[in-house]
Design an enzyme around this catalytic site. Structure first.
Site, PDB file in Angstrom:
ATOM      1  N   ARG A   1       0.835  -1.220   0.000  1.00  0.00           N
ATOM      2  CA  ARG A   1       0.000   0.000   0.000  1.00  0.00           C
ATOM      3  C   ARG A   1       0.864   1.264   0.000  1.00  0.00           C
ATOM      4  O   ARG A   1       0.562   2.247   0.685  1.00  0.00           O
ATOM      5  CB  ARG A   1      -0.933   0.016   1.222  1.00  0.00           C
ATOM      6  CG  ARG A   1      -1.827  -1.186   1.348  1.00  0.00           C
ATOM      7  CD  ARG A   1      -2.974  -1.178   0.352  1.00  0.00           C
ATOM      8  NE  ARG A   1      -3.871  -2.288   0.602  1.00  0.00           N
ATOM      9  CZ  ARG A   1      -3.854  -3.441  -0.059  1.00  0.00           C
ATOM     10  NH1 ARG A   1      -2.993  -3.626  -1.053  1.00  0.00           N
ATOM     11  NH2 ARG A   1      -4.702  -4.389   0.228  1.00  0.00           N
TER      12      ARG A   1
ATOM     13  N   SER B   1     -11.046  -0.519   3.000  1.00  0.00           N
ATOM     14  CA  SER B   1     -10.352  -0.829   4.259  1.00  0.00           C
ATOM     15  C   SER B   1      -9.923   0.476   4.901  1.00  0.00           C
ATOM     16  O   SER B   1      -9.236   1.276   4.267  1.00  0.00           O
ATOM     17  CB  SER B   1      -9.098  -1.655   4.000  1.00  0.00           C
ATOM     18  OG  SER B   1      -9.422  -2.823   3.319  1.00  0.00           O
TER      19      SER B   1
ATOM     20  N   GLU C   1      -5.260   3.328   6.430  1.00  0.00           N
ATOM     21  CA  GLU C   1      -4.866   3.265   5.022  1.00  0.00           C
ATOM     22  C   GLU C   1      -5.455   4.480   4.297  1.00  0.00           C
ATOM     23  O   GLU C   1      -4.879   4.998   3.343  1.00  0.00           O
ATOM     24  CB  GLU C   1      -5.430   1.968   4.436  1.00  0.00           C
ATOM     25  CG  GLU C   1      -5.116   1.756   2.986  1.00  0.00           C
ATOM     26  CD  GLU C   1      -5.732   0.458   2.456  1.00  0.00           C
ATOM     27  OE1 GLU C   1      -5.405  -0.615   2.989  1.00  0.00           O
ATOM     28  OE2 GLU C   1      -6.536   0.537   1.529  1.00  0.00           O
TER      29      GLU C   1
END
Ligand code: NAP
Length: 342
Positions: A159, A229, A325
């Site tokens: 990520r 998420s 995130e």
């Protein structure tokens, strides 16, 4: 400051910006950036707003990147796609499969634009963008100079990429180059995909299975605003993992190539019995604890308080401190998400 950002963030948070400009070409994007910075305004470049939380009104110009177009080139081994940054990611996945080009099926239904995909190196069900990315085309905002970064130069991580670091704010992504190998190898290591037979499975079957899993577990942003998420899966040292696993032998854990261990943030949150927890209009999704939803006209303060509560509960129980995130945007630009919810 009266342009609503609500249609421009999938969380559906009501905040405003001074200006919102749509850019259909790289030149329009540059012009919008130049005129905003000439009048000392902060600028935020947005795709579909599927990974942001607006904490306050944005005191500047939001440029919505809608540079479109998909060009295909073919070699003996591969298809090479040059994709405009504003193309919708899921439409791209569907488009490639309809044309008989496999390789993106595991990444079906990820919200957002193609041009945002390299920023956090989107990933799902065992495939990350870095596995199919050939290059990323950018323009340097200050000079208008075009440049092409190879996948290696993008410094993709979990990520993560150069676009969250050195290239943040200084460059805009205008296109992404993908390479899809003609010799297709299904990736069937996750969830329901493990039940498919690698010898007979088709790309369409993988696509359908991924869509089914996502549609049954994840909230539809059109019904309940969300940004996918909310937290990253924590990656911890092997030593820390051993201590945790001694106490929680059932904890899902995935050893990484570099010796560290990835934990499932959703499992940690679920163990704290937090599914369905509500703060104001924000809630922990009942099917997937990793997703925070805008259940009832949530404010960003509701989301921050809920995220703080989740982080605190998980930290106190497991001594693992979750990091968002989702990227947090303040009055003049991005702010530290961890510090905001700590
Ligand atoms: P899941 O299957 O319930 O698994 C929980 C976590 O464990 C996943 O996040 C995944 O990590 C990891 N995991 C599961 N099986 C694994 C395997 N065979 N090898 C390595 N790691 C494994 O996950 P889920 O929440 O339903 O999500 C499924 C996939 O979609 C995941 O890859 C997830 O990242 C992706 N997804 C991403 C977002 C987003 O907003 N970023 C939202 C929803 C789903 P990884 O996340 O590292 O793959």
């Amino acid at each position: 400051m009266n342009h609503s950002l609500k249609p421009w963030n999938t969380f559906g948070i009501q905040r405003n910006a001074s200006h919102i400009v749509r850019a259909d070409t790289a030149q329009q994007l540059l012009d919008a950036w130049t005129s905003a910075t000439a009048s000392q305004q902060p600028v935020l470049i947005l795709g579909e707003g599927s990974n942001v939380l607006f904490l306050e009104d944005f005191a500047g110009t939001v440029i919505v990147n809608r540079i479109m177009g998909i060009d295909i080139r073919e070699t003996d081994e591969s298809w090479h796609l040059h994709v405009g940054a504003g193309e919708n990611w899921h439409h791209l996945v569907q488009f490639t499969l309809e044309k008989g080009m496999a390789g993106l099926e595991n990444l079906a239904l990820i919200p957002g634009c193609a041009g945002s995909s390299p920023i956090q190196n989107i990933g799902a069900y065992g495939i990350e963008l870095k596995h199919v990315c050939e290059y990323v085309d950018c323009i340097e905002l200050e000079t208008g100079k075009a440049s092409r970064l190879t996948a290696e130069e993008c410094q993709f991580g979990y990520r993560d990429s150069i676009f969250k670091h050195e290239y943040q704010d200084r460059f805009a992504i205008v296109a992404v180059g993908l390479r899809l190998a003609k010799r297709w190898q299904p990736i069937l290591t996750y969830g329901d995909l493990t039940r498919l037979d690698p010898k007979t499975v088709t790309p369409k079957q993988v696509f359908d299975a991924v869509c089914h899993m996502r549609m049954t577990k994840l909230p539809d942003p059109k019904v309940n605003g969300n940004a996918g998420s909310f937290f990253k899966n924590p990656v911890i040292t092997r030593e820390t993992a051993e201590i945790l696993l001694a106490a929680w032998p059932n904890a899902p854990h995935y050893p990484q190539e570099n010796g560290s261990v990835k934990l499932a943030a959703g499992w940690l949150i679920d163990q704290c019995q937090l599914k369905g927890t509500v703060k104001g209009g924000a809630a922990v999704h009942r099917q997937q604890a990793l997703v925070l939803i805008n259940e009832n006209a949530a404010t960003s303060d509701d989301v921050v308080q809920l995220a703080h509560h989740v982080r605190q509960c998980v930290g106190e129980k497991f001594n693992v401190w979750l990091e968002p995130e989702v990227r947090f945007i303040g009055r003049t630009g991005e702010v530290s998400a961890v510090e905001t919810i700590a």
